[in-house]
Each structure stands twice: as C-alpha cells, then as structure tokens.
Scaffold this motif. Structure first.
Motif, PDB file in Angstrom:
ATOM      1  N   MET A   1       5.386  12.196 -23.403  1.00 30.89           N
ATOM      2  CA  MET A   1       4.200  12.005 -23.347  1.00 30.89           C
ATOM      3  C   MET A   1       3.883  12.903 -21.805  1.00 30.89           C
ATOM      4  O   MET A   1       4.408  12.336 -21.173  1.00 30.89           O
ATOM      5  N   ASN A   2       2.262  12.987 -21.640  1.00 29.56           N
ATOM      6  CA  ASN A   2       1.785  13.777 -20.398  1.00 29.56           C
ATOM      7  C   ASN A   2       1.921  12.399 -19.278  1.00 29.56           C
ATOM      8  O   ASN A   2       1.282  11.862 -19.860  1.00 29.56           O
ATOM      9  N   PRO A   3       2.309  13.048 -17.913  1.00 32.78           N
ATOM     10  CA  PRO A   3       2.605  11.901 -17.217  1.00 32.78           C
ATOM     11  C   PRO A   3       1.255  11.456 -16.849  1.00 32.78           C
ATOM     12  O   PRO A   3       0.700   9.819 -16.130  1.00 32.78           O
ATOM     13  N   GLU A   4       0.413  12.188 -17.180  1.00 28.92           N
ATOM     14  CA  GLU A   4      -1.012  11.719 -16.701  1.00 28.92           C
ATOM     15  C   GLU A   4      -1.607  10.478 -17.148  1.00 28.92           C
ATOM     16  O   GLU A   4      -2.428   9.742 -16.894  1.00 28.92           O
ATOM     17  N   ILE A   5      -1.214  10.681 -18.680  1.00 27.07           N
ATOM     18  CA  ILE A   5      -1.520   9.849 -19.818  1.00 27.07           C
ATOM     19  C   ILE A   5      -1.285   8.384 -19.737  1.00 27.07           C
ATOM     20  O   ILE A   5      -1.519   7.275 -19.184  1.00 27.07           O
ATOM     21  N   ALA A   6       0.655   8.492 -19.037  1.00 29.44           N
ATOM     22  CA  ALA A   6       0.609   7.506 -18.811  1.00 29.44           C
ATOM     23  C   ALA A   6       0.449   6.773 -17.647  1.00 29.44           C
ATOM     24  O   ALA A   6       0.488   6.005 -17.466  1.00 29.44           O
ATOM     25  N   ALA A   7       0.285   7.241 -16.532  1.00 28.44           N
ATOM     26  CA  ALA A   7      -0.840   7.079 -15.326  1.00 28.44           C
ATOM     27  C   ALA A   7      -1.964   6.071 -16.046  1.00 28.44           C
ATOM     28  O   ALA A   7      -2.192   5.040 -14.888  1.00 28.44           O
ATOM     29  N   CYS A  37      -0.454  -6.892 -20.938  1.00 31.19           N
ATOM     30  CA  CYS A  37       1.214  -6.782 -20.889  1.00 31.19           C
ATOM     31  C   CYS A  37       1.320  -5.396 -22.047  1.00 31.19           C
ATOM     32  O   CYS A  37       2.524  -4.896 -21.627  1.00 31.19           O
ATOM     33  N   ILE A  38       0.534  -5.377 -23.167  1.00 27.99           N
ATOM     34  CA  ILE A  38       0.896  -4.844 -23.871  1.00 27.99           C
ATOM     35  C   ILE A  38       0.694  -3.132 -23.025  1.00 27.99           C
ATOM     36  O   ILE A  38       1.571  -2.371 -23.433  1.00 27.99           O
ATOM     37  N   CYS A  39      -0.102  -2.889 -22.534  1.00 25.73           N
ATOM     38  CA  CYS A  39      -0.658  -1.889 -21.315  1.00 25.73           C
ATOM     39  C   CYS A  39       0.517  -1.214 -20.931  1.00 25.73           C
ATOM     40  O   CYS A  39       1.126   0.381 -21.124  1.00 25.73           O
ATOM     41  N   PHE A  40       1.243  -2.743 -19.914  1.00 25.52           N
ATOM     42  CA  PHE A  40       2.565  -2.029 -19.334  1.00 25.52           C
ATOM     43  C   PHE A  40       3.993  -2.235 -19.726  1.00 25.52           C
ATOM     44  O   PHE A  40       4.557  -1.294 -19.648  1.00 25.52           O
ATOM     45  N   VAL A  41       4.350  -2.326 -20.943  1.00 23.29           N
ATOM     46  CA  VAL A  41       5.248  -1.943 -22.240  1.00 23.29           C
ATOM     47  C   VAL A  41       4.553  -1.084 -22.230  1.00 23.29           C
ATOM     48  O   VAL A  41       5.875   0.058 -22.120  1.00 23.29           O
ATOM     49  N   PHE A  46       6.885   4.960 -22.123  1.00 26.21           N
ATOM     50  CA  PHE A  46       6.268   6.154 -22.160  1.00 26.21           C
ATOM     51  C   PHE A  46       6.877   6.969 -20.470  1.00 26.21           C
ATOM     52  O   PHE A  46       7.382   8.103 -20.082  1.00 26.21           O
ATOM     53  N   ASN A  47       6.967   5.899 -19.663  1.00 28.05           N
ATOM     54  CA  ASN A  47       8.063   6.573 -18.042  1.00 28.05           C
ATOM     55  C   ASN A  47       9.785   6.680 -18.493  1.00 28.05           C
ATOM     56  O   ASN A  47      10.010   6.144 -16.966  1.00 28.05           O
ATOM     57  N   GLY A  48      10.199   6.583 -19.814  1.00 30.89           N
ATOM     58  CA  GLY A  48      11.328   6.909 -19.408  1.00 30.89           C
ATOM     59  C   GLY A  48      12.438   5.353 -19.452  1.00 30.89           C
ATOM     60  O   GLY A  48      13.196   5.079 -19.354  1.00 30.89           O
ATOM     61  N   PRO A  52      12.682  -2.977 -15.883  1.00 32.45           N
ATOM     62  CA  PRO A  52      12.441  -4.247 -15.467  1.00 32.45           C
ATOM     63  C   PRO A  52      10.740  -4.194 -15.879  1.00 32.45           C
ATOM     64  O   PRO A  52      10.719  -5.614 -15.551  1.00 32.45           O
ATOM     65  N   VAL A  53       9.837  -3.283 -15.823  1.00 33.37           N
ATOM     66  CA  VAL A  53       8.495  -3.882 -16.529  1.00 33.37           C
ATOM     67  C   VAL A  53       8.467  -4.179 -18.253  1.00 33.37           C
ATOM     68  O   VAL A  53       7.685  -4.882 -18.415  1.00 33.37           O
ATOM     69  N   ILE A  54       9.741  -3.564 -18.352  1.00 29.59           N
ATOM     70  CA  ILE A  54       8.768  -3.846 -20.437  1.00 29.59           C
ATOM     71  C   ILE A  54       9.422  -4.791 -20.795  1.00 29.59           C
ATOM     72  O   ILE A  54       8.664  -5.937 -20.824  1.00 29.59           O
ATOM     73  N   ILE A  55      10.429  -5.081 -20.395  1.00 31.08           N
ATOM     74  CA  ILE A  55      11.360  -6.838 -20.153  1.00 31.08           C
ATOM     75  C   ILE A  55       9.770  -7.756 -19.903  1.00 31.08           C
ATOM     76  O   ILE A  55       9.507  -8.509 -20.866  1.00 31.08           O
ATOM     77  N   PRO A  56       9.724  -7.825 -18.730  1.00 32.74           N
ATOM     78  CA  PRO A  56       9.121  -9.515 -19.079  1.00 32.74           C
ATOM     79  C   PRO A  56       7.581  -9.434 -19.258  1.00 32.74           C
ATOM     80  O   PRO A  56       7.153  -9.667 -19.703  1.00 32.74           O
ATOM     81  N   ASN A  57       6.920  -8.335 -19.283  1.00 30.08           N
ATOM     82  CA  ASN A  57       5.563  -8.023 -19.797  1.00 30.08           C
ATOM     83  C   ASN A  57       5.873  -7.979 -21.839  1.00 30.08           C
ATOM     84  O   ASN A  57       4.814  -8.718 -22.248  1.00 30.08           O
TER      85      ASN A  57
END
Length: 74
Positions: A1-7, A37-41, A46-48, A52-57
C-alpha cells in the motif's frame, strides 16, 4: 500500500478518537471511537503488522460492539 494513504488512515483514526471525546451521547461516542479503532487497526496492518497498534484497538473495537449490542437489548 502507498505509505501516503496509510498516513491518511492514521490521521483519520486520530481525528475520530479526538472527536469521540467531544461528544456527549454515549452511543455516538462508542460509534465514533469504534470507527477510529478500526482505522487504527487498518493503519497497523498497512504499516507492517504493528501489533502494539492492532491488538489494543481491535480489543477496544470488540468492546464497543459488545456495549452497543447490549444497549439495544435493554
């Protein structure tokens, strides 16, 4: 995925989380927070696979769904 879209997804997640603190209606708070939270997941995936971001959210999202569904029963 494009890093800009992920940002942009990460910024959107942050925006939704901040907006959830502004609202007063608990149901709206839960919905807006869940969207964040869905956006954070998605951002974490998308960022590898940032666990630590995926699980709590992901867990917070499940909790929000539970409370939204439990609220409809009463």
């Amino acid at each position: 995925m494009n890093p800009e879209i992920a940002a942009y997804i990460g910024y959107s997640a942050s925006l939704f989380l901040v907006l959830s603190f502004i609202l007063k209606d608990v149901r709206k708070i839960r919905i807006v927070n869940m969207i964040g939270c869905i956006c954070f997941v998605i951002y974490g995936i998308f960022n590898g696979m940032l666990w630590p971001v995926i699980i709590p959210n992901g867990l917070i999202c499940i909790i929000q769904i539970y409370h939204l569904m439990a609220g409809k029963k009463s």
